[in-house]
Design an enzyme around this catalytic site. Sequence first.
Site, PDB file in Angstrom:
ATOM      1  N   ALA A 254      -3.087  43.038 -34.076  1.00 33.46           N
ATOM      2  CA  ALA A 254      -4.015  42.040 -33.540  1.00 33.46           C
ATOM      3  C   ALA A 254      -5.412  42.626 -33.321  1.00 33.46           C
ATOM      4  O   ALA A 254      -5.649  43.822 -33.527  1.00 33.46           O
ATOM      5  CB  ALA A 254      -3.458  41.464 -32.240  1.00 33.46           C
ATOM      6  N   HIS A 255      -6.284  41.779 -32.882  1.00 30.29           N
ATOM      7  CA  HIS A 255      -7.684  42.126 -32.650  1.00 30.29           C
ATOM      8  C   HIS A 255      -7.832  43.267 -31.646  1.00 30.29           C
ATOM      9  O   HIS A 255      -7.121  43.335 -30.650  1.00 30.29           O
ATOM     10  CB  HIS A 255      -8.446  40.908 -32.137  1.00 30.29           C
ATOM     11  CG  HIS A 255      -7.837  40.303 -30.906  1.00 30.29           C
ATOM     12  ND1 HIS A 255      -8.249  40.626 -29.649  1.00 30.29           N
ATOM     13  CD2 HIS A 255      -6.835  39.424 -30.748  1.00 30.29           C
ATOM     14  CE1 HIS A 255      -7.537  39.965 -28.777  1.00 30.29           C
ATOM     15  NE2 HIS A 255      -6.663  39.218 -29.408  1.00 30.29           N
ATOM     16  N   ASN A 256      -8.743  44.158 -31.946  1.00 31.24           N
ATOM     17  CA  ASN A 256      -9.134  45.238 -31.033  1.00 31.24           C
ATOM     18  C   ASN A 256      -8.045  46.259 -30.767  1.00 31.24           C
ATOM     19  O   ASN A 256      -8.147  47.052 -29.831  1.00 31.24           O
ATOM     20  CB  ASN A 256      -9.638  44.664 -29.694  1.00 31.24           C
ATOM     21  CG  ASN A 256     -10.877  43.818 -29.873  1.00 31.24           C
ATOM     22  OD1 ASN A 256     -10.790  42.602 -30.021  1.00 31.24           O
ATOM     23  ND2 ASN A 256     -12.027  44.450 -29.915  1.00 31.24           N
TER      24      ASN A 256
END
Lengths: 333, 333, 333
Positions: free
Chosen positions: B240-242
């Site tokens: 996922a993001h980050n």
Amino acid sequence: MIDPRFYLLRGPIAVANLAGGGRVQGNETRVVSGVASFDAAGPDDLAYFDGKGIAPKSTAGAILLREGAANSSHDGSTLIFCTEPRAAFARLAHRIAVPREFAAGAPAVDPTAIIEESAILSPGAVVGPDARVGAGTLVGANAVIGPGVAIGRRCRIGPAAVLSCALVGDDVTLLPGALIGQNGFGVAADALGPVDIPHFGRVIVQDGASIGAGVTVDRGLFGDTVIGELAKIDNLCQIAHNVTVGRGAIIAAFGGISGSVTIGDGAMMGGRVGVADHRSIGRGAILAAGSAVMHDVPAGETWAGYPAKPLRQWLREVAWLGRAIGKRDGGQG
Amino acid sequence: MIDPRFYLLRGPIAVANLAGGGRVQGNETRVVSGVASFDAAGPDDLAYFDGKGIAPKSTAGAILLREGAANSSHDGSTLIFCTEPRAAFARLAHRIAVPREFAAGAPAVDPTAIIEESAILSPGAVVGPDARVGAGTLVGANAVIGPGVAIGRRCRIGPAAVLSCALVGDDVTLLPGALIGQNGFGVAADALGPVDIPHFGRVIVQDGASIGAGVTVDRGLFGDTVIGELAKIDNLCQIAHNVTVGRGAIIAAFGGISGSVTIGDGAMMGGRVGVADHRSIGRGAILAAGSAVMHDVPAGETWAGYPAKPLRQWLREVAWLGRAIGKRDGGQG
Amino acid sequence: MIDPRFYLLRGPIAVANLAGGGRVQGNETRVVSGVASFDAAGPDDLAYFDGKGIAPKSTAGAILLREGAANSSHDGSTLIFCTEPRAAFARLAHRIAVPREFAAGAPAVDPTAIIEESAILSPGAVVGPDARVGAGTLVGANAVIGPGVAIGRRCRIGPAAVLSCALVGDDVTLLPGALIGQNGFGVAADALGPVDIPHFGRVIVQDGASIGAGVTVDRGLFGDTVIGELAKIDNLCQIAHNVTVGRGAIIAAFGGISGSVTIGDGAMMGGRVGVADHRSIGRGAILAAGSAVMHDVPAGETWAGYPAKPLRQWLREVAWLGRAIGKRDGGQG
């Protein structure tokens, strides 16, 4: 033996040129022209032995192995000693063989591909050199049929499906985005860090099998990953290298079959079943949805749970746990 | 700061034009030209504060926040008060910046893309404006290299892989169908209903990393999602993001790494491991297959289970439960 | 009724020609021109009854059913008796209707497709005959819009996404590699072995819904699979045939929604939630990450676990098990 439809053999190479700084024992002028598993290697092959103790007798032309792993039974092989044989193999193998790829400027449909007359290539489909597409087969839009891949008759290859290093029988269905024949997942490590193990096998999809959308089927390390006749695989499953899925076996969505697992004919798996590597699922066995299988499952049995166990036992645990909590908490559960 | 290789900055916009019906406090003539996280925002940026209580001091040009969340430490920022700052941001941000896309009628390989001489583009590959493909890199059939994406040398980008908003190092392998750099998953809600949070970050894939077939790696919200050097990610994982995946970390199939997780160098995960958002997996930690991790895992530890706990504890529970059931049922288990 | 935008009706066929060796009862000269579910079938349709006991009253033109399953309430239907009605249907249905496909030599963008003026087709996008793409919609590179598919306005269809048999509303986002509208997973079996059930329904994606990268959404068997308005689905989820996802429902990564499940408006699922087929998740219910749901979940409740149960009960079990082990082992856990 490596299938030359899928791999470019880069020509015989002298063992001395592979050894790097490693100690070589035996015939240094020997040349190898292929790679193979330790058990199957012949006199033209490079193999590696990564086990503990002394390597068994081998007919390999050259063997990567650790100091201390050799004895007189290896007199016929040229030995290359190294600290991490599997990693050394991973770093060397590309000098002997690499997967065939598209050439720069290659056309979307290679002129050497054999497309039988009643086959249909949808817009954007790419077909590599020496690939074959059988009569009555439909290749979906933007699908990719890699070099040397052979597809039988009356198949339906979904849009955006990708095949490489694969032989596909008749009446096979691949739903959109199925990804067949990529390198398997294997990581070796040495002083330089982790390295991917290159895979030199194939994927065989037998007649009448169906493979769901977004499914990944990795090719074998040396041998084949086999999807058996009439096997039915739901969307988003992962079938690792060297797995054999039996005839008519059924795997529901998110099934994860680890490397070298054997699934018997007619076995059935609910959604999200995982099977640990090298395990065997017997003929006609049933694995309930969500099972995480860490042991061999005998033929005909039904298992469930994480870790998976026979269904009756799992149901008993689930029920007992519920009752125990209920009792302790005065039945307010 | 937003990377202009991947985002089209739509020009300075007056805060007054962003406020809609919201109350504005401070310099209404201020203009903003970028978006940023609350912590990193500078005087030209719009940010939002969605936390409880009073927002910390900030250098943001403009801040979306709730009534009551501001005090005198925000004197330098223009404040836009609203009921749901995160949702308000989601609905406004596209007026400041949007991802670059292909233009109507764009060619398959944009003339502004820089393809080094020994790189190979397979049939059907699409390469966007200002993208770069390094020497010796192979781009697979029907792969998509989005606008501004930079790929290093000697990479193998599999067929049907898709990259956007991504910077890829050297010697990286993406297997077929890997999907890199799409918008992350985040949903805000206000009176109008749920709304997707637009992401303005990137994906960085460092040298020697390998990403499996069908894997999804979302770009960061503002910062980057990072796949570390020599990290090895198996098929059908979701990053996922980050997220930051450490150097040489290994994630087997179906790994699910939620937003903002940090995975230490050399950590290893068996198949189907899930990690809840914002958790940290220590350097060299091992997570057994099927683990559902809801806590931070210290460096070097081995955990297992759902919910995950130290392996020894989990094994004890599994064994104890089996014995308890067996005893109660007279050992007929 | 089968939607002729997506299926090619192969013309009326006499029931006598479908029966093979099966016994026919009733009007043998009857012709059928469609297929339908047993409940919805009209006088021009072929249907099947696979249940136990006597089939309910039906208006179907022809019914595949087992000997003994009929009585005088079926006088209006032509009956075809067979040993495995569902498998017989699977083997016969393609003679009545098949999904529309691309023709050999079809252009990438079919001249019969209606692309509204401000829509953008990125390089490599394929658009089938009679498809529609609304104003302001962006179709990503190498995406495939199948025959008859209709996409509304201001949508973003990601690169390499594939749509077939689908109707998509306005303001819908499909991330890269989303696979929408393929045949659902269903296997029937008879003496010849397993056979895929052909699906004749559609996928409806309502306004404002978002579907993640690599997600698979299968079309309905006869009816529709529906992704409700503003529903938000994360990467690598599987939505099976005939599922209804409610308005504003949220499904995190690896969600697996089995066939014919209904998910209420505003329900929320953490990562890796599985729901067994035909279950109902109530409005606003919350399913914790990793839940394996085998029962209906009432509106507004929060569940967790494998098998899933109310969250409080699950937390109690987890805590109790930890304490019990700790006590037995002298607190060394």
